[in-house]
Motif scaffolding. Structure first.
Motif, short mmCIF file in Angstrom:
data_model
loop_
_atom_site.label_atom_id
_atom_site.label_comp_id
_atom_site.label_asym_id
_atom_site.label_seq_id
_atom_site.Cartn_x
_atom_site.Cartn_y
_atom_site.Cartn_z
N LEU A 206 -59.15 -80.35 -76.29
CA LEU A 206 -59.77 -81.61 -76.69
C LEU A 206 -58.74 -82.61 -77.21
N GLY A 207 -58.65 -83.73 -76.51
CA GLY A 207 -57.81 -84.83 -76.95
C GLY A 207 -56.34 -84.74 -76.62
N SER A 208 -55.92 -83.66 -75.92
CA SER A 208 -54.49 -83.47 -75.70
C SER A 208 -53.94 -84.27 -74.52
N GLY A 209 -54.83 -84.91 -73.76
CA GLY A 209 -54.38 -85.78 -72.67
C GLY A 209 -53.83 -85.02 -71.47
N GLY A 210 -53.04 -85.75 -70.67
CA GLY A 210 -52.40 -85.13 -69.51
C GLY A 210 -53.16 -85.26 -68.21
N ARG A 211 -54.36 -85.85 -68.23
CA ARG A 211 -55.11 -86.05 -66.99
C ARG A 211 -54.47 -87.19 -66.18
N VAL A 212 -54.41 -87.02 -64.87
CA VAL A 212 -53.84 -88.02 -63.98
C VAL A 212 -54.96 -88.80 -63.31
N PHE A 213 -54.83 -90.13 -63.30
CA PHE A 213 -55.87 -90.99 -62.73
C PHE A 213 -55.24 -91.93 -61.70
N PRO A 214 -55.43 -91.61 -60.41
CA PRO A 214 -54.93 -92.51 -59.36
C PRO A 214 -55.86 -93.70 -59.19
N GLY A 215 -55.31 -94.80 -58.75
CA GLY A 215 -56.13 -95.99 -58.52
C GLY A 215 -55.28 -97.10 -57.94
N PRO A 216 -55.85 -98.30 -57.83
CA PRO A 216 -55.08 -99.44 -57.31
C PRO A 216 -53.84 -99.73 -58.15
N TRP A 217 -53.84 -99.25 -59.39
CA TRP A 217 -52.71 -99.46 -60.30
C TRP A 217 -51.60 -98.44 -60.10
N GLY A 218 -51.81 -97.49 -59.16
CA GLY A 218 -50.87 -96.39 -58.97
C GLY A 218 -51.44 -95.15 -59.61
N GLU A 219 -50.70 -94.54 -60.51
CA GLU A 219 -51.20 -93.39 -61.25
C GLU A 219 -51.00 -93.63 -62.74
N SER A 220 -52.00 -93.26 -63.51
CA SER A 220 -51.85 -93.31 -64.97
C SER A 220 -52.16 -91.93 -65.52
#
Length: 289
Positions: A206-220
């Motif tokens: 919980l809350g530790s982050g690290g998820r990758v989110f691809p989109g028009p912005w590239g990857e975050s």
């Protein structure tokens, strides 16, 4: 002497009409104001449900007509149309049906709504705040826009828990508890927590982050929100507030979407302080662990 049965029947009809009129009464200005504050702030409904162009830009004239794709190794989902269109949106749903869909993830036909709709967190929305959000949805202009059906590579659960009977928000006087409530209904942990092979959230991360989110912005990549040194340890309240509401890190570098900065900038100071107070109670976890 009047016929008692006829009198009782007439009285029942009259009372039914009174109840229906009361049920159809327009929401108060305060209810709509609260609903808009939530939707345009911490809950940020438009961040997923606002129609977008090829570069991820909002198409304001199309409102909350959905269509935004979510590409994940476990699913290909599309944000549904939540305008009042009766064919492609939610115009035919009752308040009770909307409430069950939002807070329990169950559609009127009994099917289950899958991720990324954060049902695990929306189960905590208070009755009053849920009613306020629904009141605003009910006045959303109808936009006809058919959205593709979401596809999942795993079986959705039959339910996300038992039926939600009633929820009351914590007192604002308890800053940490109220902050926890805001973080829940703001579904912050939906993006800042890892998922297992079945697509379900790993609460141990919980809350530790690290998820990758691809989109028009590239990857975050979602940040670590815990008190770990790879997270918010050493951050000031002002730095946390600026990161959430302005979308910049401690060095002033901008963060990428899908973090809903344009909505979070509307979070008022008291709520931001409560959110920060709660984040400071999260046990330290290594980034992405």
């Amino acid at each position: 002497m009047r016929n008692s049965s006829s009198y009782l029947a007439a009285s029942a009809i009259l009372m039914s009409c009174v109840v229906n009129i009361a049920a159809a009464a327009p929401p108060s200005a305060a209810t709509l104001e609260r609903g808009r504050y939530l939707m345009n702030g911490v809950v940020a409904c438009a961040n997923c449900h606002m129609a977008r162009g090829p570069k991820g830009e909002y198409l304001m004239d199309k409102g909350l007509s959905g269509g935004m794709p979510f590409d994940d190794r476990m699913f290909k989902a599309y944000a549904p149309n939540i305008t009042q269109d009766g064919e492609t949106g939610i115009g035919r749903l009752t308040d009770a049906q909307l409430a069950k869909a939002i807070r329990e993830g169950i559609r009127p036909d009994g099917s289950v709504i899958g991720p990324p709709m954060p049902i695990e967190f929306y189960r905590h929305i208070s009755d009053d705040d849920l009613a306020a959000i629904i009141a605003v949805l009910k006045v959303e202009p109808a936009v006809r826009s058919a959205v593709p059906k979401s596809r999942f590579n795993f079986a959705l659960p039959p339910a996300y828990g038992p039926p939600v009977m009633s929820v009351k928000a914590p007192s604002r006087a308890d800053k940490v508890k109220y902050g926890e409530y805001l973080v829940a209904i703001g579904h912050c942990m939906e993006c800042h927590t890892q998922r297992d092979q079945k697509g379900m959230l790993l609460m141990s991360s919980l809350g530790s982050g690290g998820r990758v989110f691809p989109g028009p912005w590239g990857e975050s990549v979602s940040r670590n929100l815990t008190t770990h040194e790879s997270g918010l340890k050493g951050w000031s309240d002002a730095q946390i507030s600026k990161a959430v509401r302005a979308g910049v890190n401690r060095d002033g570098a901008p963060y990428k979407p899908p973090m809903a900065f344009q909505h979070y900038q509307n979070i008022d100071d008291a709520d931001m302080a409560a959110i920060t107070a709660y984040l400071r109670t999260l046990p330290p976890r290594p980034f992405g662990k």
